[in-house]
Scaffold this active site. Structure first.
Site, short mmCIF file in Angstrom:
data_model
loop_
_atom_site.label_atom_id
_atom_site.label_comp_id
_atom_site.label_asym_id
_atom_site.label_seq_id
_atom_site.Cartn_x
_atom_site.Cartn_y
_atom_site.Cartn_z
N ASP A 396 0.86 -1.18 0.00
CA ASP A 396 0.00 0.00 0.00
C ASP A 396 0.90 1.25 0.00
O ASP A 396 2.11 1.15 -0.20
CB ASP A 396 -0.93 -0.06 1.22
CG ASP A 396 -2.24 0.68 1.00
OD1 ASP A 396 -2.20 1.80 0.45
OD2 ASP A 396 -3.30 0.16 1.39
N ASP A 510 -5.85 3.33 -7.07
CA ASP A 510 -6.80 3.65 -6.00
C ASP A 510 -7.16 5.14 -6.09
O ASP A 510 -6.56 5.89 -6.87
CB ASP A 510 -6.11 3.33 -4.67
CG ASP A 510 -7.05 3.38 -3.48
OD1 ASP A 510 -8.28 3.33 -3.69
OD2 ASP A 510 -6.55 3.46 -2.34
N GLU A 513 -11.69 8.19 -8.10
CA GLU A 513 -13.05 8.66 -8.39
C GLU A 513 -13.09 10.03 -9.10
O GLU A 513 -14.07 10.23 -9.85
CB GLU A 513 -13.86 8.73 -7.09
CG GLU A 513 -14.14 7.38 -6.44
CD GLU A 513 -12.92 6.74 -5.79
OE1 GLU A 513 -12.83 5.50 -5.78
OE2 GLU A 513 -12.04 7.50 -5.32
N ARG A 592 -10.25 0.94 -8.37
CA ARG A 592 -11.38 1.15 -7.46
C ARG A 592 -12.57 1.76 -8.19
O ARG A 592 -13.70 1.32 -8.03
CB ARG A 592 -10.97 2.02 -6.27
CG ARG A 592 -12.04 2.02 -5.18
CD ARG A 592 -11.55 2.60 -3.87
NE ARG A 592 -11.39 4.04 -3.93
CZ ARG A 592 -10.97 4.77 -2.90
NH1 ARG A 592 -10.64 4.18 -1.76
NH2 ARG A 592 -10.85 6.08 -3.01
N ASP A 608 -13.07 -0.33 0.58
CA ASP A 608 -12.59 -0.35 1.97
C ASP A 608 -13.66 -0.88 2.92
O ASP A 608 -14.29 -0.12 3.67
CB ASP A 608 -12.15 1.06 2.38
CG ASP A 608 -10.94 1.53 1.59
OD1 ASP A 608 -10.24 0.68 1.04
OD2 ASP A 608 -10.72 2.75 1.52
N HIS A 666 -6.47 -8.27 2.50
CA HIS A 666 -5.91 -6.93 2.67
C HIS A 666 -6.38 -6.35 3.99
O HIS A 666 -7.53 -6.52 4.39
CB HIS A 666 -6.34 -6.03 1.51
CG HIS A 666 -5.82 -4.64 1.58
ND1 HIS A 666 -4.53 -4.33 1.95
CD2 HIS A 666 -6.42 -3.44 1.33
CE1 HIS A 666 -4.36 -3.01 1.92
NE2 HIS A 666 -5.49 -2.46 1.55
#
Length: 926
Positions: A396, A510, A513, A592, A608, A666
Site C-alpha cells: 500500500d 486507487d 473517483e 477502485r 474499503d 488486505h
C-alpha cells in the site's frame, strides 16, 4: 458421508443489520402503464387509493389539506411518478402546483426514508409530441416537439429520435437535441451496417404524448412503456420513466445491498465517490445498466450510455425513472432471452473483458502498514515456510516517500528491489499502489512527475486555467487529466522510471473517483451551472464536489461535470497501455473506480470494507453485480480492511474469498495481522487447505476467464443465471456458482457448524468425496465445521483440476485430474483452455490449446480441437468419475485394460494415465 437435512423454509435471511448504526434506506417514487388504459386491477387500485385518501382525511383532522382534483385521485399510489424529486426540500402544495403537478400528502415516514411522493404528475401533464417518423436504412428517425415549457431551465423544444434495429436481440434508441450538439460519452461502441432481419422485439410509439412501447414478440411482455410519465429534456435535467414487467431487477451499480433491488421507493445514485461501502450511498463506480427477470424466466437488459451524475428511482408499480443532469438519452436494450445471453449482448456493446494472466488468479496478500520492505519480506517468507499458496505480494502507500507517486521510502523500503527480485526467483509477483493525485508542494526541480506534468499542461485546471489543487495522501496535489492522450505518455514515462528500480508486475490504482480530502479544491468551487446545477441528484454530501474535485474543472475532452464518472476508466486505459509497453505481457490492474467497458482493461475490488460478518455477506452480491457489469475479475478484501478481524471470521472469509475470482487478503494499518500465518495452527491449516482447493481448480477457473474474454460469459454467477425458470433462485445471493458447474455455499454467520443453502433441481456431487445429493429444488442444511467449505459439482459437468502447488507456476507443471460428474443420463461435458499464462493475445494469435471432454455410454473422450507447444508439458494423470451406478468389471484406456478403484459412494477412479494434454484419448468402463 455428508449429512444433509431438507428444509421447508425459503432462503436464509439477508445480511444482518449494521452493528454500529444503519445508514438510511434509499428512496424513490412512481406510476406504471398509461393512465388511460383501463383494467379491473387499475380500477380497483384507483378505488382503493381514493378510499385511503378519504379515510386519512377523516382521521387526520384536515392536515392532508384540501381535496385534490379527480384526475389526481385517479393515480394509484404505487403509480405516482415524482414531480418534485429535489432533496432537502419540504414539498408544499404551492411548490408542487407551481409545476402543474398533483399534491396529495402522505403520512410521514421514519427519518431517512421516502415513500409515496406527495407531488406527482397528473395524467395530462404536458410532454413531447412525436411530430414525424421516417424509416432509415437501420431503423427510424423522428422529431419530438414540446409545446409547453417544463419547469427546469433551458428546456429543449425539439428533440431528435434515432432508432436502430442493430441485431435481432439488440435495439438502440437515442434521444438528443435536434438543433445543437451535446456531450456524448467517448466510448467505442459497435456500428452496424444493416438492419436486423428478424428481431425478437416489436417497437411501437405513442405519438401524443410521446412514448416508447417495446414488447417481446414471443410472449407479448411489455419491456418498456415510457408513457407512464412525461419525458423532460432540459440542458441539465433529463428524465424518462418506464413501467417494468416485474419486480426482479438487478444491476445499477455501484451500491452495497442485496443482489435483487428493492422497488419500495428506492433511489440509486450513480456518481463515483470515495466512501466505505455503506447501504444507500453512491460508491466508487457508475454502471447505468439493469437486468430484469420476466415472468416465465425470460430476461432483458437496459443500458443508458450516459456518464453524468444520475439517479434511478425505483417504485412498486413496478416502475423506474432515469434522471440525469447532462449528456443525451442513449439506450441499448438487450433481449436475451436468458440472463446469460443478456450479459453477453451487453458486453458486445461495451467490450469483452481482458484475459488475465494466470498468476492473477492466485492468492494475493497485502496490508497498509507493513512498515518496511523487510517486514513485507518476512510475511512472504512465513507464507513459504508454512507452504501456503501465494502468487503476489502487494504494498500500500507506505512504500512511498511522503506518499508521493513514483517514489520509494529510502529508509524503510530500501530493500524493496531485492524483495521483488526474490519474489521473481520463486515464481511470485509484485503489485504496488498508485494514486492519481500528484504532490504539488515539492521544491521545484525535485519531483519530476509534478514538474513535467505542469510543464506539459497535463493536470485538471480550474475555470481560471490554473491547475486545480486538492488534498490527498501527500498533502496538496494536482490531478492528472487522463482524458488527454499526452498524459498517457507522461504516465508511461513515470512508470518506466520507477520500473527501472522496482520491476513491478501489476498495478493497483486507487483513489481514482477521483478522491479529494477537500470539497472541490483549496479555493472551493466557483459559482455556476456546473458546481451548482439546477438539480443535484441524491449524492452523498449533497454536492457534486463533495470529497472530489470541482465539477467545473477543465479537462482536455470536456468539463469534469461530464467526465467525472469516467475518471477511473480513463486512468485504467492509460495504465494498461503503459504496462503492455513496459512488460510486453498481459497487464494486471485492479481499479477502485469503474465504468462500463472497465473489464477490457482491469479488475475491481469492492473497496474499503470492514472486518464484520455483514461485510463478508454483502461481498457476494457485490461480486455478482460486477459479473453483470462485465468485470469478472472481482473480489472483496478478504477478512476485511478496517477494524480488527477474529480468527473465526477470517477463517470463514478465507474460505469464501478463495472463491472470489480475484482473491486478496488486505488489512489496514494499526490492526493486528490477518494473513494466514498470523493464526492458530488449526485456522492456518483450514486457510491453507481452502487455498490449495482454489489452486487445484485453476485450470477450470482459467478456462472460465477464457470464455468470458471470448464471448462474455460470467465467471462467478448467480444461481438464477443457470436456473432462470426456477423462481426460487431469483433472490439468492448468499451462494454463487463458478461457471455452470460448481456451487459454492459459504458460512456467513458466527458460531455455527452447519449452513443452509439452496440446491437446484437435479443431482449434485460433493466436490471432495463425490457423494451425490439429489434435490427437487430445495433448501438443504449442510454440515459445515470450521475447517470445511461446502462445494458441489453439478451433474453433467467435467471439471479440469490440477495437483496444487504453492504458486500458479508450480501448479501449472503438475498433472491434471479430471473430475466427471455424470448426469442422470450418464453424460457429461467439459473443456479446458491452456496457454503460457501471460503472453498477449494468445487466442487471437493461435498460441493456445483447447480440449473438449465428453462422456456418453460409459465412454470418456478427450478431443483436442487446437494444440500448441505449451500443452506438451502437461499430462492428464487421474480421472475421477462421480455417479457410476455399478462397479465396473474392467476399464479400458484406448482399448488397453487399466487398473482402477471403485468406492461404495459410486466413485470410479483411474490413476497413472500419463496422457499428454494434446493427445486425444478415450477411456471406457464396462
Amino acid at each position: 458421508m455428508k449429512s444433509y437435512q431438507k428444509l421447508t423454509t425459503a432462503q436464509p435471511a439477508a445480511c444482518q443489520v449494521e452493528e454500529e448504526g444503519a445508514a438510511p434506506t434509499p428512496s424513490g417514487h412512481g406510476k406504471l402503464a398509461p393512465w388511460w388504459v383501463g383494467s379491473g386491477l387499475l380500477v380497483a387500485a384507483v378505488l382503493l387509493s381514493t378510499i385511503t385518501v378519504w379515510v386519512l382525511r377523516q382521521v387526520s383532522g384536515g392536515w392532508l389539506g384540501p381535496t385534490p382534483p379527480p384526475k389526481c385521485l385517479l393515480v394509484p399510489e404505487s403509480h405516482r411518478f415524482d414531480c418534485y424529486p429535489e432533496r432537502r426540500v419540504v414539498v408544499t402544495q404551492e411548490l408542487c402546483e407551481s409545476r402543474g403537478c398533483c399534491f396529495i400528502q402522505s403520512p410521514p415516514l421514519a427519518e431517512g426514508k421516502q415513500g409515496v411522493p406527495w407531488c406527482f404528475y397528473p395524467p395530462d401533464f404536458p410532454s413531447y409530441t412525436l411530430e414525424s417518423l421516417n424509416q432509415t436504412a437501420l431503423g427510424m428517425v423522428g422529431l419530438l416537439v414540446r409545446r409547453e415549457k417544463a419547469y427546469y431551465p433551458q428546456d429543449i423544444e425539439k428533440l431528435r429520435l434515432d432508432v436502430e434495429f442493430e441485431t435481432d436481440t439488440r435495439l438502440h434508441i437515442k434521444i438528443t437535441d435536434a438543433a445543437n450538439p451535446r456531450y456524448e460519452v467517448p466510448l467505442d461502441v459497435p456500428r452496424v451496417m444493416k438492419r436486423a432481419e428478424n428481431p425478437m422485439y416489436s417497437l411501437n410509439f405513442s405519438w401524443d404524448p410521446f412514448g416508447v412501447l417495446l414488447q417481446r414478440k414471443t410472449t407479448g411482455t411489455v419491456l418498456l412503456n415510457t408513457t407512464v410519465a412525461p419525458l423532460i429534456f432540459a440542458d441539465q435535467f433529463l428524465q424518462i420513466s418506464t413501467a417494468l414487467p416485474s419486480k426482479f431487477l438487478y444491476g445499477l451499480g455501484e451500491h452495497r445491498g442485496s443482489l435483487l433491488h428493492s422497488l419500495d421507493w428506492n433511489t440509486l445514485t450513480l456518481w463515483a465517490r470515495d466512501v466505505s461501502p455503506t447501504e444507500s450511498f453512491n460508491l466508487y463506480g457508475a454502471h447505468p445498466f439493469y437486468l430484469l427477470m420476466e415472468e416465465g424466466g425470460n430476461a432483458h437488459g437496459v443500458f443508458l450510455l450516459n456518464s453524468n451524475a444520475m439517479e434511478v428511482a425505483l417504485q412498486p408499480a413496478p416502475g423506474l425513472t432515469w434522471r440525469t443532469i447532462g449528456g443525451v438519452l442513449d439506450f441499448y436494450i438487450f433481449l436475451g432471452p436468458d440472463p446469460s445471453m443478456v450479459i453477453q449482448q451487453y458486453q458486445q456493446v461495451i467490450g469483452f473483458p481482458a484475459m488475465p494472466p494466470m498468476w492473477a488468479l492466485g492468492f494475493h496478500l497485502c496490508r497498509w502498514g507493513y512498515g518496511s520492505s523487510n517486514e513485507t519480506w518476512q510475511t512472504v517468507r512465513a507464507m513459504r515456510n508454512y507452504q501456503i499458496p501465494q502468487d503476489a505480494q502487494w504494498n500500500d502507500i507506505d512504500y512511498m516517500d511522503g506518499y508521493r507517486d513514483f517514489t520509494l521510502d529510502p529508509q524503510k523500503f530500501a530493500s524493496l528491489p531485492s524483495l521483488v527480485e526474490d519474489l521473481h526467483k520463486h515464481g511470485q509477483h509484485y503489485v504496488m499502489i498508485l494514486d492519481p493525485g500528484i504532490s504539488s508542494t515539492s521544491p521545484r526541480g525535485s519531483y519530476w512527475p509534478f514538474d513535467e506534468g505542469l510543464r506539459r499542461g497535463l493536470f485538471l485546471n480550474t475555470t481560471q486555467g490554473q491547475p486545480l489543487i486538492g488534498q490527498v495522501w501527500p498533502g496538496f496535489t494536482a490531478f492528472a487529466d487522463f482524458s488527454n492522450p499526452d498524459t498517457h505518455q507522461w504516465w508511461l514515462e513515470n512508470l518506466q522510471h520507477f520500473y527501472a528500480h522496482v520491476p513491478f508486475d501489476g498495478l493497483w490504482i486507487d483513489m481514482n473517483e477521483p478522491s479529494n480530502f477537500m470539497d472541490g479544491s483549496e479555493d472551493g468551487c466557483p459559482p455556476g451551472e456546473f458546481d451548482s446545477p439546477p438539480y443535484t441528484p441524491a449524492v452523498l454530501g449533497d454536492s457534486l464536489s463533495a470529497k472530489t474535485v470541482c465539477a467545473s474543472a477543465k479537462q482536455k475532452v470536456s468539463v469534469h461535470y461530464n467526465l467525472h464518472n469516467l475518471y477511473g476508466l480513463m486512468e485504467t486505459k492509460a495504465t494498461a497501455s503503459a504496462l503492455i509497453k513496459i512488460r510486453g505481457k498481459r497487464p494486471f490492474i485492479i481499479s477502485r473506480s469503474t465504468f462500463p467497458s472497465q473489464g477490457r482493461y482491469s479488475g475491481h475490488w469492492l473497496g474499503d470494507n470492514r472486518s464484520q460478518w455483514k461485510d463478508m455477506c454483502y461481498s457476494i452480491p457485490g461480486l455478482l453485480s460486477f459479473s453483470l457489469f462485465g468485470i469478472p475479475l472481482v473480489g472483496a478484501d478478504i477478512c476485511g480492511f478496517s477494524g480488527s478481524t477474529s480468527e473465526e471470521l477470517c477463517t470463514r472469509w478465507m474460505q469464501l474469498g478463495a472463491f472470489y475470482p480475484f482473491a486478496r487478503n488486505h488489512n489496514t494499518q494499526n490492526e493486528k495481522a490477518q494473513d494466514p500465518t498470523a493464526f492458530s495452527p488449526a485456522a492456518r491449516t483450514a486457510m491453507k487447505d481452502v487455498l490449495l482447493t482454489r489452486y487445484s481448480l485453476l485450470p477450470f477457473l482459467y478456462t472460465l476467464f477464457h470464455r468470458a474474454h471470448l464471448q462474455g460469459d460470467t465467471v462467478a454467477r448467480p444461481l438464477f443465471f443457470e436456473f432462470p425458470r426456477d423462481v426460487a433462485t431469483w433472490e439468492l445471493d448468499r451462494q454463487f456458482l463458478w461457471g455452470r458447474s460448481l456451487l459454492v455455499t459459504p458460512v456467513l454467520e458466527p458460531g455455527v457448524d452447519s449452513v443452509t443453502g439452496y440446491v437446484p433441481q437435479g443431482t449434485w456431487y460433493d466436490f471432495y468425496t463425490g457423494s451425490s445429493v439429489n434435490s427437487s429444488g430445495e433448501m438443504l442444511k449442510m454440515s459445515a465445521p470450521l475447517e470445511h467449505l461446502n462445494l458441489h459439482i453439478r451433474e453433467g459437468s467435467i471439471l479440469p483440476t490440477q495437483k496444487p502447488g504453492i504458486t500458479t507456476e508450480v501448479t501449472r507443471g503438475n498433472p491434471l485430474r479430471l473430475i466427471v460428474a455424470l448426469s442422470s443420463h450418464d453424460t457429461a461435458w467439459g473443456d479446458l483452455f491452456w496457454d503460457d499464462g501471460e503472453s498477449l493475445d494468445t487466442f487471437e494469435k493461435g498460441n493456445y490449446s483447447y480440449v473438449v471432454f465428453n462422456v456418453t455410454q460409459n465412454i470418456f473422450t478427450s478431443t483436442v480441437l487446437h494444440a500448441s507447444t505449451e500443452a506438451t508439458k502437461v499430462t492428464i494423470g487421474t480421472l475421477s468419475i462421480f455417479g457410476v451406478q455399478k462397479p465396473p468389471s474392467k476399464v479400458l484406456l484406448n482399448g488397453q485394460e487399466k487398473p482402477f478403484s471403485y468406492l461404495d459412494n459410486q466413485v470410479l477412479t483411474v490413476t497413472d494415465l500419463g496422457m499428454s494434454l494434446i493427445q486425444g484419448f478415450s477411456l471406457q468402463w464396462l
